[in-house]
Scaffold this motif. Structure first.
Motif, PDB file in Angstrom:
ATOM      1  N   GLU A  27       0.944  -1.086  -0.040  1.00 12.08           N
ATOM      2  CA  GLU A  27       0.032   0.023   0.095  1.00 12.08           C
ATOM      3  C   GLU A  27       0.950   1.131  -0.200  1.00 12.08           C
ATOM      4  O   GLU A  27       2.002   1.359   0.667  1.00 12.08           O
ATOM      5  N   LYS A  28       0.571   2.468  -0.818  1.00  9.82           N
ATOM      6  CA  LYS A  28       1.154   3.661  -0.984  1.00  9.82           C
ATOM      7  C   LYS A  28       0.175   4.627  -1.034  1.00  9.82           C
ATOM      8  O   LYS A  28      -0.389   4.781  -2.052  1.00  9.82           O
TER       9      LYS A  28
ATOM     10  N   VAL B 251      -4.452   7.630  -2.674  1.00  7.44           N
ATOM     11  CA  VAL B 251      -4.016   5.965  -2.562  1.00  7.44           C
ATOM     12  C   VAL B 251      -3.493   5.843  -4.208  1.00  7.44           C
ATOM     13  O   VAL B 251      -4.215   6.122  -5.039  1.00  7.44           O
ATOM     14  N   VAL B 252      -2.311   5.519  -3.800  1.00 13.46           N
ATOM     15  CA  VAL B 252      -1.457   5.146  -5.522  1.00 13.46           C
ATOM     16  C   VAL B 252      -1.360   3.628  -5.637  1.00 13.46           C
ATOM     17  O   VAL B 252      -1.715   3.177  -6.671  1.00 13.46           O
ATOM     18  N   LEU B 253      -1.190   2.671  -4.423  1.00 16.11           N
ATOM     19  CA  LEU B 253      -1.153   1.246  -4.502  1.00 16.11           C
ATOM     20  C   LEU B 253      -2.078   0.848  -3.686  1.00 16.11           C
ATOM     21  O   LEU B 253      -2.307   1.233  -2.262  1.00 16.11           O
ATOM     22  N   LYS B 254      -2.895  -0.272  -3.722  1.00 15.09           N
ATOM     23  CA  LYS B 254      -3.937  -0.661  -3.022  1.00 15.09           C
ATOM     24  C   LYS B 254      -3.787  -2.232  -2.921  1.00 15.09           C
ATOM     25  O   LYS B 254      -4.273  -2.995  -3.633  1.00 15.09           O
ATOM     26  N   GLY B 255      -2.965  -2.683  -2.096  1.00 17.10           N
ATOM     27  CA  GLY B 255      -2.570  -4.090  -1.695  1.00 17.10           C
ATOM     28  C   GLY B 255      -2.231  -4.821  -2.658  1.00 17.10           C
ATOM     29  O   GLY B 255      -2.781  -6.036  -2.948  1.00 17.10           O
TER      30      GLY B 255
ATOM     31  N   ALA C  17      -1.103   4.009 -13.353  1.00 20.83           N
ATOM     32  CA  ALA C  17      -1.645   2.684 -12.585  1.00 20.83           C
ATOM     33  C   ALA C  17      -0.943   2.163 -11.597  1.00 20.83           C
ATOM     34  O   ALA C  17      -1.388   1.673 -10.645  1.00 20.83           O
ATOM     35  N   GLY C  18       0.415   2.636 -11.282  1.00 21.01           N
ATOM     36  CA  GLY C  18       1.263   2.351  -9.786  1.00 21.01           C
ATOM     37  C   GLY C  18       2.615   1.673 -10.439  1.00 21.01           C
ATOM     38  O   GLY C  18       3.239   1.127  -9.278  1.00 21.01           O
TER      39      GLY C  18
ATOM     40  N   GLY D 203      -3.910   1.401  -9.334  1.00 17.53           N
ATOM     41  CA  GLY D 203      -3.244   1.077  -8.013  1.00 17.53           C
ATOM     42  C   GLY D 203      -3.660  -0.440  -7.663  1.00 17.53           C
ATOM     43  O   GLY D 203      -3.027  -0.599  -6.667  1.00 17.53           O
ATOM     44  N   SER D 204      -4.173  -1.222  -8.278  1.00 12.94           N
ATOM     45  CA  SER D 204      -4.506  -2.658  -8.112  1.00 12.94           C
ATOM     46  C   SER D 204      -4.041  -3.566  -8.838  1.00 12.94           C
ATOM     47  O   SER D 204      -3.833  -3.169 -10.168  1.00 12.94           O
TER      48      SER D 204
END
Length: 517
Positions: free
Chosen positions: A29-30, A36-40, A59-60, A234-235
């Motif tokens: 996560e970030k 929120v840029v990264l989701k798990g 997209a991350g 981000g996912s």
């Protein structure tokens, strides 16, 4: 989309190549500035695997890899390397853990030798002094292990781009990297250089080195990679062996819709009926521009096709006043103009989107807002001072018009993804409302979704009466937007072809090579 689109973020990955991968990023996560840029996100790469990482603009991908490099710290999640949890709190910590990065925009110092670049910061010492001879010996051994012939004593500035890329790889391997992150490694390479790089990557794979390969070129992904992970918003959307997924499914996974029409040529009518916006007559700027003549009409898109070194970029630089014109004449709207500097070119209604956005198009440590306003300062003046309110309004409008994804306009432009950086370059120059727009490799290093946005933007500019010149090594792009294609060879226009007379990419390739159809 078909089956791949049904995978939910965080779903189980398929076809894991090893129970103990070289790297495993779990639940990463970030966030930046509350966004929120990264989701798990999960990512696993096995030893000896080439794992493609794909995703749209923002997209991350870059953030995930910078966490693996130790540039950013994760907010939560776990990183496991060779079965051991690690905390990569710095670039040095990542290097010590065996993570190496091969940058799209090279990190080399041109004035130093190859060996000095490879061991920069970790120089071998003898008697308290740097031992250059030992650095050369070690570097030569690294290149032998790589199976390539590079002179460690050569100055980097005197080498071609292909050798810069090899030096970047050697720099990582010299520090015992067991995981290599390769970000668009072929972006600046010719076709034969690309194939040589692929052969090297195959040898590295055989040695058990894990490679994360970031590329927007579908043919490369299928040529080199074993599996692919696609990120969206981000996912993690999916992880799949390349053998089990089609290019169309990958593209749809990246952009969230089927593509096709955006990359297809559309007959836009008869742009030759528009007035002549730009005419070049017998331009000479040796050694790469030799007796070039052509016209560009209002509403027309001209594509420049040619091999690397053919003189395409040099012609663009001459037209924009960066390189001196020895002889010849340039007219804009029928009036002879002096394009002896970029300032004169801008005042004559020209704009150039340069080939290298980071070196030539942006001031990386300045904010997005400051970069957008650089060529537009006359529009935000309030007497002899600059108006913050006007600057804020203008930059916010450009960010909205060109859909630049940024948490805040004050954010440094270097922190944006490659696609968003390119949008900033496009936005700031289109903000000058030029009559003639010259774009040199406008989609280099951007995802398929951003690429389609840029191509559609080019069409819209021409439809609005602008004259557009597009230089691209991506022949499908030239065929998608060009009304006419000029073949550049040895610094001159070797052939001119209406788009309707170019059957396909193969026909264009033959024309570029000078092979009769």
């Amino acid at each position: 989309m078909t089956e791949p689109a049904t995978h939910e973020p965080g779903a189980e990955m398929t076809d894991q190549a090893s129970p103990e991968p070289a790297i495993a990023m779990i639940g990463i996560e970030k966030s930046f500035d509350g966004v929120v840029v990264l989701k798990g996100v999960d990512l696993e790469v096995a030893r000896g695997e080439i794992h493609a990482l794909a995703g749209g603009n923002g997209a991350g991908k870059s953030t995930l890899m910078k966490i693996l490099q130790g540039v950013y710290s994760k907010d939560s999640g776990q990183i496991v390397i060779n079965g051991h949890p690690v905390e990569l709190t710095s670039i040095q910590a990542a290097k010590a853990a065996g993570i190496g990065m091969v940058f799209q925009e090279f990190s080399l110092v041109p004035s130093l030798t190859v060996a000095q670049n490879i061991y920069l910061g970790v120089e071998p010492m003898s008697g308290g002094l740097i031992d250059d001879r030992e650095a050369v010996r070690r570097a030569r051994r690294v290149f032998v292990d790589m199976g390539v012939d590079v002179d460690p004593r050569a100055r980097v500035s005197e080498l071609s781009t292909a050798y810069w890329q090899l030096t970047e790889i050697a720099k990582a391997l010299a520090q015992d990297a067991q995981v290599l992150i390769m970000d668009e490694p072929t972006a600046s390479l010719a076709r034969h250089e690309t194939e040589a790089l692929f052969e090297l990557i195959d040898r590295l794979k055989a040695r058990g080195i894990a490679i994360v390969y970031i590329s927007h070129r579908m043919d490369e992904v299928y040529r080199i990679a074993d599996r692919i992970t696609i990120l969206r918003d981000g996912s993690r959307l999916l992880t799949r062996p390349l053998a089990d997924i089609t290019p169309a499914q990958i593209v749809e996974g990246i952009v969230g819709k089927e593509m096709g029409a955006e990359m297809a040529y559309r007959d836009r009518g008869h742009p030759e009926l528009g007035e002549v916006l730009l005419e070049a007559k017998n331009l000479q700027a040796p050694p790469r521009v030799n007796d070039v003549s052509f016209t560009l009409r209002a509403g027309e898109i001209i594509g420049l096709a040619g091999l690397m070194g053919s003189g395409r970029t040099e012609l663009a630089r001459v037209l924009f006043g960066i390189d001196a014109l020895r002889s010849g004449e340039i007219t804009v709207r029928g009036r002879r103009v002096d394009l002896s500097s970029p300032q004169r070119a801008i005042s004559s209604g020209l704009a150039l989107i340069p080939e290298d956005r980071r070196e030539q198009g942006l001031v990386l440590d300045h904010s997005v807002r400051e970069n957008l306003l650089l060529p537009l300062l006359d529009r935000v003046q309030n007497g002899v001072l600059l108006s913050k309110a006007k600057g804020r309004t203008l930059s916010d409008d450009l960010i909205k018009r060109f859909t630049v994804k940024v948490a805040h306009p004050h954010r440094a432009v270097r922190l944006l993804s490659g696609g968003n950086q390119q949008k900033v370059v496009l936005a700031k120059w289109l903000g000058t409302d030029p009559d003639v727009l010259i774009l040199d490799e406008p989609t280099a290093g951007v995802d398929i979704g951003t690429k389609s946005e840029i191509l559609e933007m080019i069409r819209q500019l021409a439809d609005a009466g602008k004259g557009v010149i597009v230089i691209s090594s991506e022949y499908p792009e030239l065929l998608a937007v060009s009304d006419r294609i000029l073949i550049v060879r040895d610094g001159t226009i070797a052939a001119e072809m209406p788009r309707s007379e170019v059957a396909d990419e193969e026909a264009l390739q033959l024309a570029v090579q000078g092979v009769p159809a």
